[in-house]
Write a protein that holds these residues in place. Sequence first.
Motif, PDB file in Angstrom:
ATOM      1  N   UNK A  62    -146.003 -44.854 -43.296  1.00 44.96           N
ATOM      2  CA  UNK A  62    -144.819 -44.329 -43.982  1.00 44.96           C
ATOM      3  C   UNK A  62    -144.248 -43.179 -43.171  1.00 44.96           C
ATOM      4  N   UNK A  63    -142.991 -43.341 -42.731  1.00 37.46           N
ATOM      5  CA  UNK A  63    -142.389 -42.293 -41.914  1.00 37.46           C
ATOM      6  C   UNK A  63    -143.084 -42.144 -40.575  1.00 37.46           C
ATOM      7  N   UNK A  64    -143.344 -43.252 -39.898  1.00 41.33           N
ATOM      8  CA  UNK A  64    -144.076 -43.192 -38.620  1.00 41.33           C
ATOM      9  C   UNK A  64    -143.404 -42.254 -37.633  1.00 41.33           C
ATOM     10  N   UNK A  65    -142.086 -42.321 -37.552  1.00 41.43           N
ATOM     11  CA  UNK A  65    -141.335 -41.412 -36.695  1.00 41.43           C
ATOM     12  C   UNK A  65    -140.716 -40.358 -37.607  1.00 41.43           C
ATOM     13  N   UNK A  66    -141.117 -39.124 -37.409  1.00 39.52           N
ATOM     14  CA  UNK A  66    -140.732 -38.024 -38.298  1.00 39.52           C
ATOM     15  C   UNK A  66    -139.627 -37.171 -37.670  1.00 39.52           C
ATOM     16  N   UNK A  67    -138.685 -36.777 -38.511  1.00 44.08           N
ATOM     17  CA  UNK A  67    -137.729 -35.736 -38.149  1.00 44.08           C
ATOM     18  C   UNK A  67    -138.343 -34.426 -38.624  1.00 44.08           C
ATOM     19  N   UNK A  68    -138.874 -33.655 -37.671  1.00 41.51           N
ATOM     20  CA  UNK A  68    -139.680 -32.485 -38.017  1.00 41.51           C
ATOM     21  C   UNK A  68    -138.911 -31.422 -38.770  1.00 41.51           C
ATOM     22  N   UNK A  69    -139.626 -30.518 -39.432  1.00 41.24           N
ATOM     23  CA  UNK A  69    -138.975 -29.460 -40.209  1.00 41.24           C
ATOM     24  C   UNK A  69    -138.184 -28.511 -39.323  1.00 41.24           C
ATOM     25  N   UNK A  70    -137.308 -27.748 -39.959  1.00 44.76           N
ATOM     26  CA  UNK A  70    -136.471 -26.791 -39.231  1.00 44.76           C
ATOM     27  C   UNK A  70    -137.357 -25.871 -38.392  1.00 44.76           C
ATOM     28  N   UNK A  71    -137.021 -25.757 -37.115  1.00 47.00           N
ATOM     29  CA  UNK A  71    -137.921 -25.132 -36.142  1.00 47.00           C
ATOM     30  C   UNK A  71    -137.281 -23.900 -35.524  1.00 47.00           C
ATOM     31  N   UNK A  72    -138.047 -22.807 -35.461  1.00 53.58           N
ATOM     32  CA  UNK A  72    -137.729 -21.616 -34.687  1.00 53.58           C
ATOM     33  C   UNK A  72    -136.399 -21.010 -35.140  1.00 53.58           C
ATOM     34  N   UNK A  73    -135.345 -21.130 -34.343  1.00 53.18           N
ATOM     35  CA  UNK A  73    -134.069 -20.516 -34.705  1.00 53.18           C
ATOM     36  C   UNK A  73    -133.410 -21.211 -35.894  1.00 53.18           C
ATOM     37  N   UNK A  74    -133.886 -22.368 -36.275  1.00 55.71           N
ATOM     38  CA  UNK A  74    -133.351 -23.080 -37.440  1.00 55.71           C
ATOM     39  C   UNK A  74    -134.148 -22.809 -38.709  1.00 55.71           C
ATOM     40  N   UNK A  75    -135.260 -22.078 -38.589  1.00 59.97           N
ATOM     41  CA  UNK A  75    -136.141 -21.860 -39.738  1.00 59.97           C
ATOM     42  C   UNK A  75    -135.612 -20.689 -40.575  1.00 59.97           C
ATOM     43  N   UNK A  76    -134.563 -20.980 -41.319  1.00 62.29           N
ATOM     44  CA  UNK A  76    -133.967 -20.030 -42.254  1.00 62.29           C
ATOM     45  C   UNK A  76    -133.461 -20.817 -43.444  1.00 62.29           C
ATOM     46  N   UNK A  77    -132.846 -20.158 -44.397  1.00 64.87           N
ATOM     47  CA  UNK A  77    -132.473 -20.842 -45.635  1.00 64.87           C
ATOM     48  C   UNK A  77    -131.550 -22.030 -45.359  1.00 64.87           C
ATOM     49  N   UNK A  78    -130.447 -21.786 -44.685  1.00 73.52           N
ATOM     50  CA  UNK A  78    -129.494 -22.863 -44.438  1.00 73.52           C
ATOM     51  C   UNK A  78    -130.082 -23.935 -43.528  1.00 73.52           C
ATOM     52  N   UNK A  79    -130.895 -23.518 -42.540  1.00 68.90           N
ATOM     53  CA  UNK A  79    -131.492 -24.489 -41.633  1.00 68.90           C
ATOM     54  C   UNK A  79    -132.438 -25.436 -42.335  1.00 68.90           C
TER      55      UNK A  79
END
Length: 464
Positions: free
Chosen positions: A369-386
């Motif tokens: 299930x979900x073999x290819x993952x779109x990873x969580x918001x990373x580094x400069x994107x790891x904020x509320x809107x990101x």
Amino acid sequence: MSAFMDKDFLLDTDVAQRLYHDVAATLPIIDYHSHLIPREIAGRRRFANLAELWLGGDHYKWRLMRSCGITEDFITGDRPVRQKFDAFCRILPLAIGNPIFHWSHLELRRLFGIDLPINARNADAIWEQANARLAHMDTWSFLEQARVDIACTTDDPADDLAEHRAIGASALKTRVIPAYRPDSAMAINAPGFPAYLEKLGSRIGVPIASFAALIDALIDRIDTFDAAGARISDHAIDVPLADVIPATDVAERLFAKRMRGEALSPAEIGEYHSVMLDRLGRAYAERNWAMCLHIGALRDVNTRMVGRIGQATGYDSIADHSYAKGLAALLDSMERDDQLPKTMLFCLNPAMNEVLGAMIGNFQTGPVKGKIQYGPAWWFNDHKEGNLEQFVTLANLGALGTSVGMVTDSRSFASYPRHEYYRRLLCRQLGRWVQDGEYPDDSEALDTIVRGICHQNARDYFGF
């Protein structure tokens, strides 16, 4: 108007509040990508004071302090630690809307039970109260207090994993697992590349004089890591990959060129990386590992300051290369032979969110299930809107309920409240979809989604 960061912080619907308090908040953490130092876990490191815990090595906070006019002697310089702490407290109120403002307050509350706003007026009280608690805490305390079930570190193939063996034999409740990070083997243009080959060759007892020998050595270490419980590899992709995967003899030629002392061009580095990732990816697939690709960092761009205080000190940025075609070629090369491993794609450039969201759908295959993952918001994107944008992008182009959730991606043992921040935002988004009539108020279905994203999907995906 809500009180400052009250119990329903970020939770703006009844559904969000129920999902967070009754479901998400109760789940232990699986932190499948961090930069915690195994030696500090094995040795149960203690921190002398809050400045050492908060500011030592935290380039997120260093960048913020620089932006607020704090001079380097108060950041990485030789000023007394109390002065550095006071400087941070003084500028944090300026960081309205910045995730560091929220993270720092969550850390203060969850780790030390201190509800005071962080500012110059409260610096004395925070310093005294937090340090009194720190006197009775060590690295194990942070992991166990945060209910971290599993923590993966990032480890070089040449590491002997002695600290991991010591941790595994200890009474620590958190399971600490190595993750395989062969960046030094990929950094072919780095001045220390030849010396690294000697180090890696020494580890396996075989000299490394060719690309084929390097791949053999790396696969040998994959097996060693596998025996130690590793199930994840991680690679930084800082230049575009080749549009077509070159033959192995191209990599051999590039390897020989570098060993003659010649530097490779960015395009040649992309070719070298493509061949290496193709070969290693197949090895990961054989062992049922997941391959994480962190794409798009532009590193150490302030050469004056990097020369003065070193690399990885907060002078990185977002690259704007196009990575799509080379990434597709890499995944397709392995997929053609049914040797594509479970793969997670992270990208630092938010302009590529939809690119990655669309890319993962090209290579999904059951039964994973979900073999290819779109990873969580990373580094400069790891904020509320990101984070909210990551949820929406994955929902628009894939299946949000298959996500394996959040990582700290941090060197700090104080950073685990970031999982709380992520979970609150997830519940906020789900609650809004229900409120807007876009999803039924089905407690069973919603609870399953939250449990999956916050815990169970990661356990199943990585095979922990």
